[in-house]
Design a protein around this motif. Structure first.
Motif, PDB file in Angstrom:
ATOM      1  N   LEU A  27      -0.459   0.707 -12.836  1.00 43.49           N
ATOM      2  CA  LEU A  27      -1.201   1.833 -12.276  1.00 43.49           C
ATOM      3  C   LEU A  27      -0.458   3.145 -12.439  1.00 43.49           C
ATOM      4  CD1 LEU A  27      -2.844   0.478  -9.029  1.00 43.49           C
ATOM      5  CD2 LEU A  27      -3.997   1.474 -10.995  1.00 43.49           C
ATOM      6  N   ARG A  28       0.845   3.129 -12.238  1.00 36.78           N
ATOM      7  CA  ARG A  28       1.625   4.350 -12.405  1.00 36.78           C
ATOM      8  C   ARG A  28       1.569   4.828 -13.853  1.00 36.78           C
ATOM      9  NH1 ARG A  28       6.976   3.011  -8.649  1.00 36.78           N
ATOM     10  NH2 ARG A  28       5.950   3.395  -6.643  1.00 36.78           N
ATOM     11  N   THR A  29       1.617   3.881 -14.788  1.00 31.47           N
ATOM     12  CA  THR A  29       1.514   4.243 -16.202  1.00 31.47           C
ATOM     13  C   THR A  29       0.145   4.830 -16.506  1.00 31.47           C
ATOM     14  OG1 THR A  29       3.051   2.465 -16.769  1.00 31.47           O
ATOM     15  CG2 THR A  29       1.732   3.376 -18.556  1.00 31.47           C
ATOM     16  N   LEU A  37     -11.014   5.724  -9.379  1.00 34.92           N
ATOM     17  CA  LEU A  37     -10.280   4.490  -9.165  1.00 34.92           C
ATOM     18  C   LEU A  37     -10.817   3.786  -7.929  1.00 34.92           C
ATOM     19  CD1 LEU A  37      -7.800   2.627  -9.721  1.00 34.92           C
ATOM     20  CD2 LEU A  37      -6.447   4.250  -8.376  1.00 34.92           C
ATOM     21  N   ALA A  38     -11.527   2.682  -8.116  1.00 38.27           N
ATOM     22  CA  ALA A  38     -12.053   1.915  -6.995  1.00 38.27           C
ATOM     23  C   ALA A  38     -11.009   0.901  -6.544  1.00 38.27           C
ATOM     24  CB  ALA A  38     -13.334   1.193  -7.402  1.00 38.27           C
ATOM     25  N   THR A  39     -10.720   0.888  -5.252  1.00 42.01           N
ATOM     26  CA  THR A  39      -9.708  -0.024  -4.737  1.00 42.01           C
ATOM     27  C   THR A  39      -9.899  -0.238  -3.240  1.00 42.01           C
ATOM     28  OG1 THR A  39      -7.321  -0.419  -4.513  1.00 42.01           O
ATOM     29  CG2 THR A  39      -8.070   1.860  -4.320  1.00 42.01           C
ATOM     30  N   GLU A  94      -2.090   1.303  -0.912  1.00 40.52           N
ATOM     31  CA  GLU A  94      -0.977   1.702  -1.769  1.00 40.52           C
ATOM     32  C   GLU A  94      -1.478   2.171  -3.134  1.00 40.52           C
ATOM     33  OE1 GLU A  94       2.232  -1.040  -2.060  1.00 40.52           O
ATOM     34  OE2 GLU A  94       2.234  -1.500   0.079  1.00 40.52           O
ATOM     35  N   VAL A  95      -2.520   1.542  -3.633  1.00 39.36           N
ATOM     36  CA  VAL A  95      -3.129   1.979  -4.890  1.00 39.36           C
ATOM     37  C   VAL A  95      -3.771   3.349  -4.709  1.00 39.36           C
ATOM     38  CG1 VAL A  95      -4.951   1.484  -6.572  1.00 39.36           C
ATOM     39  CG2 VAL A  95      -3.490  -0.363  -5.740  1.00 39.36           C
ATOM     40  N   ALA A  96      -4.491   3.532  -3.617  1.00 42.25           N
ATOM     41  CA  ALA A  96      -5.160   4.804  -3.351  1.00 42.25           C
ATOM     42  C   ALA A  96      -4.164   5.952  -3.232  1.00 42.25           C
ATOM     43  CB  ALA A  96      -5.999   4.705  -2.085  1.00 42.25           C
ATOM     44  N   ALA A  97      -2.927   5.649  -2.822  1.00 44.96           N
ATOM     45  CA  ALA A  97      -1.907   6.689  -2.647  1.00 44.96           C
ATOM     46  C   ALA A  97      -1.534   7.357  -3.965  1.00 44.96           C
ATOM     47  CB  ALA A  97      -0.663   6.095  -1.992  1.00 44.96           C
ATOM     48  N   LEU A  98      -1.883   6.743  -5.101  1.00 46.65           N
ATOM     49  CA  LEU A  98      -1.602   7.347  -6.398  1.00 46.65           C
ATOM     50  C   LEU A  98      -2.604   8.452  -6.745  1.00 46.65           C
ATOM     51  CD1 LEU A  98      -0.820   4.126  -8.482  1.00 46.65           C
ATOM     52  CD2 LEU A  98       0.819   5.797  -7.625  1.00 46.65           C
ATOM     53  N   ALA A 151       3.953  -6.070  -8.012  1.00 47.48           N
ATOM     54  CA  ALA A 151       4.930  -5.262  -8.748  1.00 47.48           C
ATOM     55  C   ALA A 151       4.403  -4.897 -10.124  1.00 47.48           C
ATOM     56  CB  ALA A 151       6.247  -6.014  -8.873  1.00 47.48           C
ATOM     57  N   ASP A 152       3.786  -5.873 -10.791  1.00 43.68           N
ATOM     58  CA  ASP A 152       3.220  -5.629 -12.117  1.00 43.68           C
ATOM     59  C   ASP A 152       2.074  -4.635 -12.018  1.00 43.68           C
ATOM     60  OD1 ASP A 152       3.617  -6.150 -14.746  1.00 43.68           O
ATOM     61  OD2 ASP A 152       2.465  -8.004 -14.803  1.00 43.68           O
ATOM     62  N   GLY A 153       1.233  -4.802 -11.008  1.00 40.14           N
ATOM     63  CA  GLY A 153       0.097  -3.909 -10.834  1.00 40.14           C
ATOM     64  C   GLY A 153       0.519  -2.490 -10.546  1.00 40.14           C
ATOM     65  N   THR A 154       1.551  -2.331  -9.740  1.00 35.66           N
ATOM     66  CA  THR A 154       2.046  -0.991  -9.415  1.00 35.66           C
ATOM     67  C   THR A 154       2.543  -0.280 -10.664  1.00 35.66           C
ATOM     68  OG1 THR A 154       2.661  -1.655  -7.182  1.00 35.66           O
ATOM     69  CG2 THR A 154       3.735   0.303  -8.072  1.00 35.66           C
ATOM     70  N   GLN A 155       3.271  -0.995 -11.502  1.00 37.75           N
ATOM     71  CA  GLN A 155       3.786  -0.396 -12.730  1.00 37.75           C
ATOM     72  C   GLN A 155       2.649   0.002 -13.666  1.00 37.75           C
ATOM     73  OE1 GLN A 155       6.387  -2.916 -14.984  1.00 37.75           O
ATOM     74  NE2 GLN A 155       6.977  -1.301 -16.413  1.00 37.75           N
TER      75      GLN A 155
END
Length: 242
Positions: free
Chosen positions: A184-186, A200-202, A206-210, A178-182
């Motif tokens: 990354l969105r920021t 963005l390496a991942t 879900e991260v790649a979807a950004l 949850a913290d990571g998602t916030q």
């Protein structure tokens, strides 16, 4: 072959061996200005090595890297270091803050090393700490920060320097989801609002979807380049004001 005019970063046929292992085998990639490009793949697929080669930190044994139609692979070490300091930003999986410095001093450090006046550097650092919701921690040293706050400080440090390209290597790997998602969105919203190109390496879908687009590596080779499955939602989720 000259790189395309609309690619801020362009690499062709990168071959790189590290410790006797072939980390990259003929990888080519182009990144458009202002694009968020996700480099995906399992651990050990070559993601970090590709980012290091594109940023000029590491020279591939074969291949070319161009930034704004200028060759990076032929630059001497001192000029590549200057390029990384003045035009590129880097965020790794760990914050790597200077323990003796406060959060704002860490965020302002690249600017001060560049010769930016103390007051201007402090103002820029403070603005990014505020945008990343940790302005209240500006006078706190790393040992007094949570892991999320330390990583946000590292992101502020990268953004405050005003990079043209930001390399983010698993930037939220050490954070709870949850913290990571916030975070990354920021980061994505900040990059879009300032026209910063992001790699963005991942290994997290879900991260790649950004991202706007995805390049996948497998065993050091490019497996394909396709839009993320939930790209529309990812782009929409980044439309936060920063």
């Amino acid at each position: 072959m000259a790189p395309p005019d609309n690619d801020v970063l362009w690499a062709r046929s990168l071959h790189c061996t590290l410790g006797g292992t072939q980390a990259l085998s003929g990888v080519s990639v182009g990144v458009r200005e202002g694009e968020i490009l996700a480099v995906t793949g399992p651990r050990g697929s070559g993601k970090t090595t590709l980012l290091r080669c594109l940023s000029g930190e590491l020279l591939a044994q074969q291949g070319e890297v161009w930034f704004n139609s200028s060759p990076v692979h032929t630059l001497p070490a001192a000029r590549r270091e200057r390029l990384r300091r003045e035009r590129f930003g880097w965020i790794g999986p760990d914050a790597d803050l200077v323990p003796e410095l406060t959060a704002w001093e860490n965020a302002a450090l690249p600017l001060m090393l560049r010769g930016v006046p103390h007051r201007a550097a402090r103002t820029a650092a403070g603005e990014w700490l505020d945008r990343l919701d940790i302005g209240a921690c500006a006078r706190t040293r790393p040992h007094g920060l949570t892991r999320s706050q330390r990583q946000r400080t590292a992101i502020a440090r990268a953004l405050a320097a005003g990079p043209s390209v930001l390399f983010a290597d698993e930037p939220t790997a050490a954070l709870h989801r949850a913290d990571g998602t916030q975070v990354l969105r920021t980061l994505a919203a900040a990059a879009r609002s300032h026209g910063i190109t992001v790699l963005l390496a991942t290994h997290d879908g879900e991260v790649a979807a950004l991202a706007d687009r995805t390049v996948t590596l497998l065993d050091g080779r490019r497996a394909g380049s396709v839009p993320p499955a939930s790209g529309a939602e990812g782009v929409a989720a980044c439309s936060l004001s920063v």
